[in-house]
Design a protein around this motif. Sequence first.
Motif, PDB file in Angstrom:
ATOM      1  N   HIS A 133       0.823  -1.209   0.000  1.00 50.37           N
ATOM      2  CA  HIS A 133       0.000   0.000   0.000  1.00 50.37           C
ATOM      3  C   HIS A 133       0.854   1.255   0.000  1.00 50.37           C
ATOM      4  O   HIS A 133       1.877   1.336   0.682  1.00 50.37           O
ATOM      5  CB  HIS A 133      -0.923   0.021   1.230  1.00 50.37           C
ATOM      6  CG  HIS A 133      -1.946  -1.063   1.218  1.00 50.37           C
ATOM      7  ND1 HIS A 133      -1.686  -2.332   1.702  1.00 50.37           N
ATOM      8  CD2 HIS A 133      -3.230  -1.072   0.759  1.00 50.37           C
ATOM      9  CE1 HIS A 133      -2.763  -3.081   1.552  1.00 50.37           C
ATOM     10  NE2 HIS A 133      -3.719  -2.349   0.987  1.00 50.37           N
ATOM     11  N   LEU A 134       0.375   2.215  -0.741  1.00 52.92           N
ATOM     12  CA  LEU A 134       1.060   3.505  -0.832  1.00 52.92           C
ATOM     13  C   LEU A 134       0.000   4.592  -0.882  1.00 52.92           C
ATOM     14  O   LEU A 134      -0.991   4.468  -1.603  1.00 52.92           O
ATOM     15  CB  LEU A 134       1.920   3.549  -2.097  1.00 52.92           C
ATOM     16  CG  LEU A 134       2.789   4.789  -2.328  1.00 52.92           C
ATOM     17  CD1 LEU A 134       3.868   4.893  -1.243  1.00 52.92           C
ATOM     18  CD2 LEU A 134       3.426   4.740  -3.710  1.00 52.92           C
ATOM     19  N   PHE A 135       0.210   5.630  -0.110  1.00 54.18           N
ATOM     20  CA  PHE A 135      -0.726   6.756  -0.087  1.00 54.18           C
ATOM     21  C   PHE A 135       0.006   8.037  -0.480  1.00 54.18           C
ATOM     22  O   PHE A 135       1.222   8.163  -0.304  1.00 54.18           O
ATOM     23  CB  PHE A 135      -1.316   6.942   1.322  1.00 54.18           C
ATOM     24  CG  PHE A 135      -2.158   5.792   1.778  1.00 54.18           C
ATOM     25  CD1 PHE A 135      -1.586   4.724   2.462  1.00 54.18           C
ATOM     26  CD2 PHE A 135      -3.520   5.760   1.535  1.00 54.18           C
ATOM     27  CE1 PHE A 135      -2.354   3.643   2.888  1.00 54.18           C
ATOM     28  CE2 PHE A 135      -4.305   4.698   1.962  1.00 54.18           C
ATOM     29  CZ  PHE A 135      -3.719   3.636   2.635  1.00 54.18           C
ATOM     30  N   LEU A 136      -0.767   8.964  -0.986  1.00 49.99           N
ATOM     31  CA  LEU A 136      -0.249  10.313  -1.220  1.00 49.99           C
ATOM     32  C   LEU A 136      -1.237  11.282  -0.599  1.00 49.99           C
ATOM     33  O   LEU A 136      -2.367  11.427  -1.072  1.00 49.99           O
ATOM     34  CB  LEU A 136      -0.095  10.587  -2.723  1.00 49.99           C
ATOM     35  CG  LEU A 136       0.606  11.901  -3.085  1.00 49.99           C
ATOM     36  CD1 LEU A 136       2.047  11.906  -2.557  1.00 49.99           C
ATOM     37  CD2 LEU A 136       0.611  12.112  -4.600  1.00 49.99           C
ATOM     38  N   HIS A 137      -0.817  11.902   0.504  1.00 53.35           N
ATOM     39  CA  HIS A 137      -1.671  12.844   1.211  1.00 53.35           C
ATOM     40  C   HIS A 137      -1.466  14.240   0.634  1.00 53.35           C
ATOM     41  O   HIS A 137      -0.329  14.678   0.424  1.00 53.35           O
ATOM     42  CB  HIS A 137      -1.337  12.836   2.709  1.00 53.35           C
ATOM     43  CG  HIS A 137      -1.448  11.480   3.330  1.00 53.35           C
ATOM     44  ND1 HIS A 137      -2.634  10.761   3.341  1.00 53.35           N
ATOM     45  CD2 HIS A 137      -0.521  10.695   3.951  1.00 53.35           C
ATOM     46  CE1 HIS A 137      -2.446   9.603   3.942  1.00 53.35           C
ATOM     47  NE2 HIS A 137      -1.171   9.532   4.321  1.00 53.35           N
ATOM     48  N   LEU A 138      -2.593  14.893   0.387  1.00 49.76           N
ATOM     49  CA  LEU A 138      -2.572  16.185  -0.295  1.00 49.76           C
ATOM     50  C   LEU A 138      -3.181  17.258   0.599  1.00 49.76           C
ATOM     51  O   LEU A 138      -4.240  17.029   1.199  1.00 49.76           O
ATOM     52  CB  LEU A 138      -3.398  16.101  -1.593  1.00 49.76           C
ATOM     53  CG  LEU A 138      -3.205  14.859  -2.458  1.00 49.76           C
ATOM     54  CD1 LEU A 138      -4.262  14.802  -3.558  1.00 49.76           C
ATOM     55  CD2 LEU A 138      -1.803  14.845  -3.045  1.00 49.76           C
ATOM     56  N   HIS A 139      -2.533  18.403   0.694  1.00 47.66           N
ATOM     57  CA  HIS A 139      -3.147  19.506   1.432  1.00 47.66           C
ATOM     58  C   HIS A 139      -2.654  20.836   0.890  1.00 47.66           C
ATOM     59  O   HIS A 139      -1.504  20.979   0.480  1.00 47.66           O
ATOM     60  CB  HIS A 139      -2.872  19.384   2.934  1.00 47.66           C
ATOM     61  CG  HIS A 139      -1.422  19.521   3.299  1.00 47.66           C
ATOM     62  ND1 HIS A 139      -0.855  20.693   3.731  1.00 47.66           N
ATOM     63  CD2 HIS A 139      -0.418  18.628   3.276  1.00 47.66           C
ATOM     64  CE1 HIS A 139       0.427  20.510   3.975  1.00 47.66           C
ATOM     65  NE2 HIS A 139       0.720  19.266   3.715  1.00 47.66           N
TER      66      HIS A 139
END
Lengths: 117, 111
Positions: free
Chosen positions: A73-79
């Motif tokens: 699993h890999l996530f990319l958190h955006l803000h």
Amino acid sequence: ETGVTQTPRHLVMGMTNKKSLKCEQHLGHNAMYWYKQSAKKPLELMFVYNFKEQTENNSVPSRFSPECPNSSHLFLHLHTLQPEDSALYLCASSLGRGDRRTNYGYTFGSGTRLTVV
Amino acid sequence: AQSVSQHNHHVILSEAASLELGCNYSYGGTVNLFWYVQYPGQHLQLLLKYFSGDPLVKGIKGFEAEFIKSKFSFNLRKPSVQWSDTAEYFCAVNGNNRLAFGKGNQVVVIP
């Protein structure tokens, strides 16, 4: 399906929003990557994870924050993104560095089409 | 770091015409070379790859590519294209365990 699944397929977000992109693979790969695909530009490598450890950050702004809880699993958190961050974000996986099996290239997901408004 | 150059970003040709897309890379070490294809609205798919051995590589859908080490090139060819070959084609080079892509060639095949 490629074996690399990305969700959501499409995302529209405001500049003050916080959202996350998800990537999942069950190919037995130990390396995972985030790429950005913008119009008329080469695919840009953003982050590399090898056996859950981040091994490369290609000068990506801190408003992009990756997370790799395990090899699948890999996530990319955006803000607080900017309109110029609108692009197709591609996840890929491959055999990890140090794996003695032959590297047959990367497997890509279908991408998340991100629009920042 | 390696870099990849693809020329003629837009290519328009008729069915049955021959196609050749150029790819040049810069990297002094051992490389693995790939061509990926992205059909409209679809994901990137591997078309063919070169790791070692015969420099003329056969891929899917009648595509082939030739690795010429002295020219740092890995050009893609297809003798007779079909309308279904309309897609974007990306050359990629993996050197030092880092995959770098060219800007791509947008190929449009007219029936």
